[in-house]
Motif scaffolding. Structure first.
Motif, PDB file in Angstrom:
ATOM      1  N   GLN A 230      42.168  47.415  38.349  1.00 22.37           N
ATOM      2  CA  GLN A 230      40.818  47.052  37.933  1.00 22.37           C
ATOM      3  C   GLN A 230      39.765  47.902  38.625  1.00 22.37           C
ATOM      4  OE1 GLN A 230      40.340  44.518  35.445  1.00 22.37           O
ATOM      5  NE2 GLN A 230      42.517  45.022  35.347  1.00 22.37           N
ATOM      6  N   THR A 231      40.160  48.644  39.648  1.00 23.25           N
ATOM      7  CA  THR A 231      39.231  49.543  40.330  1.00 23.25           C
ATOM      8  C   THR A 231      39.604  50.984  39.993  1.00 23.25           C
ATOM      9  OG1 THR A 231      40.632  49.562  42.325  1.00 23.25           O
ATOM     10  CG2 THR A 231      38.870  47.919  42.210  1.00 23.25           C
ATOM     11  N   SER A 232      38.661  51.894  40.194  1.00 25.14           N
ATOM     12  CA  SER A 232      38.884  53.285  39.779  1.00 25.14           C
ATOM     13  C   SER A 232      38.790  54.307  40.891  1.00 25.14           C
ATOM     14  CB  SER A 232      37.875  53.660  38.676  1.00 25.14           C
ATOM     15  OG  SER A 232      36.536  53.493  39.139  1.00 25.14           O
ATOM     16  N   SER A 233      38.320  53.909  42.049  1.00 28.39           N
ATOM     17  CA  SER A 233      38.194  54.891  43.122  1.00 28.39           C
ATOM     18  C   SER A 233      38.511  54.266  44.469  1.00 28.39           C
ATOM     19  CB  SER A 233      36.771  55.477  43.145  1.00 28.39           C
ATOM     20  OG  SER A 233      35.818  54.476  43.422  1.00 28.39           O
ATOM     21  N   GLY A 234      38.987  55.110  45.370  1.00 25.43           N
ATOM     22  CA  GLY A 234      39.276  54.663  46.719  1.00 25.43           C
ATOM     23  C   GLY A 234      40.602  53.926  46.838  1.00 25.43           C
ATOM     24  N   LYS A 235      40.873  53.524  48.062  1.00 25.19           N
ATOM     25  CA  LYS A 235      42.082  52.780  48.385  1.00 25.19           C
ATOM     26  C   LYS A 235      41.721  51.301  48.444  1.00 25.19           C
ATOM     27  CE  LYS A 235      45.919  53.175  51.664  1.00 25.19           C
ATOM     28  NZ  LYS A 235      46.382  53.909  52.865  1.00 25.19           N
ATOM     29  N   VAL A 236      42.286  50.522  47.528  1.00 27.76           N
ATOM     30  CA  VAL A 236      41.867  49.127  47.363  1.00 27.76           C
ATOM     31  C   VAL A 236      43.090  48.219  47.296  1.00 27.76           C
ATOM     32  CG1 VAL A 236      40.549  47.509  45.935  1.00 27.76           C
ATOM     33  CG2 VAL A 236      39.857  49.916  46.042  1.00 27.76           C
ATOM     34  N   LEU A 237      42.978  47.068  47.943  1.00 19.94           N
ATOM     35  CA  LEU A 237      43.998  46.031  47.813  1.00 19.94           C
ATOM     36  C   LEU A 237      43.487  45.061  46.751  1.00 19.94           C
ATOM     37  CD1 LEU A 237      46.709  45.419  49.223  1.00 19.94           C
ATOM     38  CD2 LEU A 237      45.485  43.797  50.672  1.00 19.94           C
ATOM     39  N   GLU A 238      44.120  45.053  45.585  1.00 20.69           N
ATOM     40  CA  GLU A 238      43.718  44.165  44.503  1.00 20.69           C
ATOM     41  C   GLU A 238      44.613  42.931  44.479  1.00 20.69           C
ATOM     42  OE1 GLU A 238      42.113  47.594  41.370  1.00 20.69           O
ATOM     43  OE2 GLU A 238      43.392  45.955  40.656  1.00 20.69           O
ATOM     44  N   ILE A 239      43.996  41.773  44.257  1.00 20.16           N
ATOM     45  CA  ILE A 239      44.738  40.512  44.182  1.00 20.16           C
ATOM     46  C   ILE A 239      44.451  39.880  42.822  1.00 20.16           C
ATOM     47  CG2 ILE A 239      45.102  38.238  45.204  1.00 20.16           C
ATOM     48  CD1 ILE A 239      44.105  39.437  47.875  1.00 20.16           C
ATOM     49  N   GLY A 346      48.934  51.159  54.977  1.00 23.12           N
ATOM     50  CA  GLY A 346      47.763  51.124  55.829  1.00 23.12           C
ATOM     51  C   GLY A 346      46.939  49.864  55.670  1.00 23.12           C
ATOM     52  N   ALA A 347      45.810  49.940  54.929  1.00 24.83           N
ATOM     53  CA  ALA A 347      44.863  48.834  54.760  1.00 24.83           C
ATOM     54  C   ALA A 347      44.273  48.388  56.093  1.00 24.83           C
ATOM     55  CB  ALA A 347      45.506  47.658  54.032  1.00 24.83           C
ATOM     56  N   PRO A 348      43.678  49.319  56.852  1.00 28.82           N
ATOM     57  CA  PRO A 348      43.045  48.933  58.117  1.00 28.82           C
ATOM     58  C   PRO A 348      41.750  48.171  57.855  1.00 28.82           C
ATOM     59  CG  PRO A 348      42.540  51.206  57.611  1.00 28.82           C
ATOM     60  CD  PRO A 348      43.500  50.749  56.553  1.00 28.82           C
ATOM     61  N   SER A 349      41.091  47.733  58.925  1.00 24.31           N
ATOM     62  CA  SER A 349      39.812  47.048  58.790  1.00 24.31           C
ATOM     63  C   SER A 349      38.849  47.916  57.987  1.00 24.31           C
ATOM     64  CB  SER A 349      39.219  46.747  60.169  1.00 24.31           C
ATOM     65  OG  SER A 349      39.977  45.753  60.825  1.00 24.31           O
ATOM     66  N   GLY A 350      38.150  47.260  57.070  1.00 23.57           N
ATOM     67  CA  GLY A 350      37.243  47.985  56.191  1.00 23.57           C
ATOM     68  C   GLY A 350      37.811  48.284  54.829  1.00 23.57           C
ATOM     69  N   THR A 351      39.124  48.132  54.656  1.00 28.47           N
ATOM     70  CA  THR A 351      39.751  48.375  53.344  1.00 28.47           C
ATOM     71  C   THR A 351      39.241  47.351  52.332  1.00 28.47           C
ATOM     72  OG1 THR A 351      41.772  49.244  54.345  1.00 28.47           O
ATOM     73  CG2 THR A 351      41.921  48.465  52.077  1.00 28.47           C
ATOM     74  N   PRO A 352      38.728  47.808  51.174  1.00 27.98           N
ATOM     75  CA  PRO A 352      38.235  46.870  50.171  1.00 27.98           C
ATOM     76  C   PRO A 352      39.349  45.958  49.665  1.00 27.98           C
ATOM     77  CG  PRO A 352      37.431  49.086  49.717  1.00 27.98           C
ATOM     78  CD  PRO A 352      38.473  49.214  50.787  1.00 27.98           C
ATOM     79  N   VAL A 353      39.022  44.702  49.434  1.00 26.90           N
ATOM     80  CA  VAL A 353      39.923  43.730  48.847  1.00 26.90           C
ATOM     81  C   VAL A 353      39.188  43.113  47.662  1.00 26.90           C
ATOM     82  CG1 VAL A 353      41.244  41.607  49.191  1.00 26.90           C
ATOM     83  CG2 VAL A 353      40.972  43.235  51.088  1.00 26.90           C
ATOM     84  N   VAL A 354      39.724  43.312  46.465  1.00 28.23           N
ATOM     85  CA  VAL A 354      39.102  42.797  45.253  1.00 28.23           C
ATOM     86  C   VAL A 354      39.995  41.711  44.692  1.00 28.23           C
ATOM     87  CG1 VAL A 354      38.277  43.328  42.935  1.00 28.23           C
ATOM     88  CG2 VAL A 354      37.960  44.991  44.792  1.00 28.23           C
ATOM     89  N   VAL A 355      39.452  40.505  44.559  1.00 27.21           N
ATOM     90  CA  VAL A 355      40.203  39.354  44.080  1.00 27.21           C
ATOM     91  C   VAL A 355      39.652  38.953  42.708  1.00 27.21           C
ATOM     92  CG1 VAL A 355      41.022  37.029  44.619  1.00 27.21           C
ATOM     93  CG2 VAL A 355      40.426  38.609  46.479  1.00 27.21           C
ATOM     94  N   TYR A 356      40.524  38.892  41.703  1.00 28.64           N
ATOM     95  CA  TYR A 356      40.067  38.551  40.346  1.00 28.64           C
ATOM     96  C   TYR A 356      41.068  37.652  39.646  1.00 28.64           C
ATOM     97  CZ  TYR A 356      43.040  42.665  39.559  1.00 28.64           C
ATOM     98  OH  TYR A 356      44.071  43.571  39.569  1.00 28.64           O
TER      99      TYR A 356
END
Length: 356
Positions: A230-239, A346-356
């Motif tokens: 659902q996201t298009s850029s960067g390193k994101v953890l999607e839920i 990885g997913a260190p502090s600051g990694t975006p987390v998008v929950v949908y």
């Protein structure tokens, strides 16, 4: 696909029931650890109220919506517009959903002229004549000697499930791994890790979530059913709450698909207060991480290597990750999947987390 004759039908149904019971057994200890005293800093990302979803009809369906009580954060500031369940998958998140019509699976392997069955993994097939009993041209199985070597006993079932070993398990593991489902090794043993990957495949395809690979689930693997980011850029953890999946996404590409279990929508008591177990939707970021077995401040249990993204809600490892929502609000994944998130992705502090 040929219909299986009566002598084999009872055995197949029995095996399928056992397969389903094996998946249901994962519900042991349904409520896992979630809840923590600390709140994120003011710039940790704001949550938004979750949208309600209708309960599903399979093992992945959600509980009834919550009652508006505080959620797993100890001070109840995470909001509580109701429980978020798994529901049914949305049309825009998958590719080529397989048909549930068994006739779409093909006609199976068929029978050779001598009555034996060339059955292929995951495909329906006919058992043919159980035995010729030596009444034909002498080429029948056992030739009527009654030595107990019935072809129906020697053939493998037309599905793959927990506990099986062999080449067709290796083929399944390799296919799941190629598609991005979380499988660390192709070892030919259908263990809990492979079952978790099968759950994830079934969720992505909108299939019945029993962890057993029959005709329809095999078709989903063959067709390459995977969820879209659902996201298009960067390193994101999607839920994905509706389908109960965690996706590791890089610049719009899903690199790993992980089975997950989020808040079950039920109310519960902790330290004299009443909370509602739901996982909030919105855009957040990892603001705190604990590289250890961490005990909930609400005394709800232990979390393996949690990464908190809002209040007391975290993605964390657990020994119990069923195919449906089961937590107090946190997002459970397997311990090995959490190790991969920490040590490989990885997913260190600051990694975006998008929950949908």
């Amino acid at each position: 696909m040929h219909a299986r004759p009566a002598p084999g039908a009872g055995r197949t149904v029995g095996k399928r029931v056992l397969g389903t019971l094996g998946a249901v057994a994962l519900t042991a200890g349904l409520l896992s650890a979630c809840g923590d005293q600390e709140e994120p800093p003011s710039d940790a990302g704001a949550s938004s109220a979750p949208a309600e979803s209708s309960p599903g009809t399979d093992p992945g369906s959600s509980a009834e919506p919550g009652t508006g009580e505080p959620t797993a954060g100890e001070d109840g500031t995470d909001g509580s517009d109701g429980a978020e369940g798994s529901g049914e998958p949305t049309d825009d998140g998958t590719t080529a959903e397989p048909s549930d019509d068994p006739s779409d699976a093909g006609d199976g392997a068929g029978n050779d002229e001598d009555g034996t069955d060339d059955e292929q993994p995951g495909k329906g097939s006919s058992q043919g004549d159980e035995q010729s009993g030596g009444k034909g041209d002498g080429k029948g199985e056992n030739e009527g000697k009654g030595d107990g070597k019935d072809s129906a006993e020697e053939e493998k079932p037309d599905y793959v499930e927990l506990g099986e070993t062999g080449e067709r398990v290796s083929a399944l593991q390799q296919r799941l791994q190629d598609l991005g489902y979380f499988v660390t090794s192709v070892d030919g043993a259908f263990g809990s890790e492979t079952q978790q990957a099968v759950f994830a495949l079934q969720k992505a395809g909108g299939l019945y979530r029993d962890g057993v690979v029959g005709d329809v689930t095999q078709q989903a693997a063959d067709k390459g059913v995977v969820p879209r980011a659902q996201t298009s850029s960067g390193k994101v953890l999607e839920i994905d709450i509706d389908r109960q999946l965690v996706l590791a996404v890089e610049n719009g590409k899903v690199v790993k698909i992980i089975n997950a279990s989020s808040g079950n929508g039920e109310t519960y008591e902790a330290k004299g207060a009443t909370y509602t177990a739901y996982t909030p939707r919105g855009s957040f970021a990892v603001y705190r991480e604990e590289n250890r077995m961490y005990s909930s401040s609400l005394e709800l249990g232990d979390m393996w290597r949690p990464k908190f993204f809002t209040g007391g809600i975290a993605v964390h490892g657990s020994a119990s990750v069923p195919a449906f929502p089961a937590s107090h609000g946190c997002v459970r994944v397997s311990n090995s999947a959490m190790d991969w998130i920490w040590d490989t992705w990885g997913a260190p502090s600051g990694t975006p987390v998008v929950v949908y």
